[in-house]
Motif scaffolding. Structure first.
Motif, PDB file in Angstrom:
ATOM      1  N   ILE A   1      -6.710   4.301   2.079  1.00 58.47           N
ATOM      2  CA  ILE A   1      -7.744   3.781   1.712  1.00 58.47           C
ATOM      3  C   ILE A   1      -9.335   4.407   1.504  1.00 58.47           C
ATOM      4  O   ILE A   1     -10.165   4.213   0.595  1.00 58.47           O
TER       5      ILE A   1
ATOM      6  N   TYR B   1      -2.700   4.768   5.935  1.00 52.99           N
ATOM      7  CA  TYR B   1      -2.655   4.553   5.414  1.00 52.99           C
ATOM      8  C   TYR B   1      -4.437   3.535   5.035  1.00 52.99           C
ATOM      9  O   TYR B   1      -4.916   3.850   4.215  1.00 52.99           O
TER      10      TYR B   1
ATOM     11  N   ASP C   1      -7.341  -1.750  -2.489  1.00 57.60           N
ATOM     12  CA  ASP C   1      -6.496  -2.433  -0.976  1.00 57.60           C
ATOM     13  C   ASP C   1      -7.186  -2.080   0.287  1.00 57.60           C
ATOM     14  O   ASP C   1      -6.385  -1.872   1.381  1.00 57.60           O
TER      15      ASP C   1
ATOM     16  N   VAL D   1       0.747  -0.935  -0.077  1.00 60.78           N
ATOM     17  CA  VAL D   1      -0.011   0.149  -0.318  1.00 60.78           C
ATOM     18  C   VAL D   1       0.872   1.664   0.355  1.00 60.78           C
ATOM     19  O   VAL D   1       0.696   1.828  -0.898  1.00 60.78           O
TER      20      VAL D   1
ATOM     21  N   LEU E   1      -5.004   3.611  -4.263  1.00 62.88           N
ATOM     22  CA  LEU E   1      -5.659   2.393  -3.267  1.00 62.88           C
ATOM     23  C   LEU E   1      -6.675   1.947  -3.028  1.00 62.88           C
ATOM     24  O   LEU E   1      -6.940   1.774  -2.115  1.00 62.88           O
TER      25      LEU E   1
END
Length: 113
Positions: free
Chosen positions: A110, A106, A82, A69, A79
């Motif tokens: 997302i 992260y 993911d 990622v 992203l």
């Protein structure tokens, strides 16, 4: 351009020396972790070279997901697909705050997409 060429050259040399190493997947993962900030394209090559992800330790599999990622973010790729990283939230809160903060960061990216 010069940095990209140096990163690529280092990757080619590294792959040629590592070919038959018994712990090659672990070495690829560690090298990708070192390269991700400056040479995300080279780090992606190292992650793609991992042959048996399912045989690695669970912690290494989680690191693989996180690095994958992170590389996509550095290369400005989407992203949205993911979502497997979202499963890691809460696992590292007490044991590894650095990993936990990266997972939450992260995960937020997302969700944002």
């Amino acid at each position: 351009m010069k940095k990209a060429f140096v990163g690529f050259l280092l990757s080619v040399l590294f792959f040629s020396f590592l070919g038959c190493h018994p712990n090659a997947d672990k070495v690829f993962l560690e090298t990708a972790q070192r390269l991700v900030e400056e040479f995300p394209d080279s780090a992606a090559l190292h992650l793609d070279s991992i042959v048996s992800l399912e045989k690695m330790k669970v912690r290494d599999q989680h690191l693989y997901q996180l690095l994958n990622v992170k590389i996509k973010d550095k290369l400005h790729k989407s992203l949205a697909q993911d979502t497997s990283l979202l499963c890691l939230r809460g696992i590292y809160d007490k044991s590894d705050p650095t990993m936990a903060s990266a997972v939450y960061y992260y995960s937020a990216l997302i969700y944002e997409e």
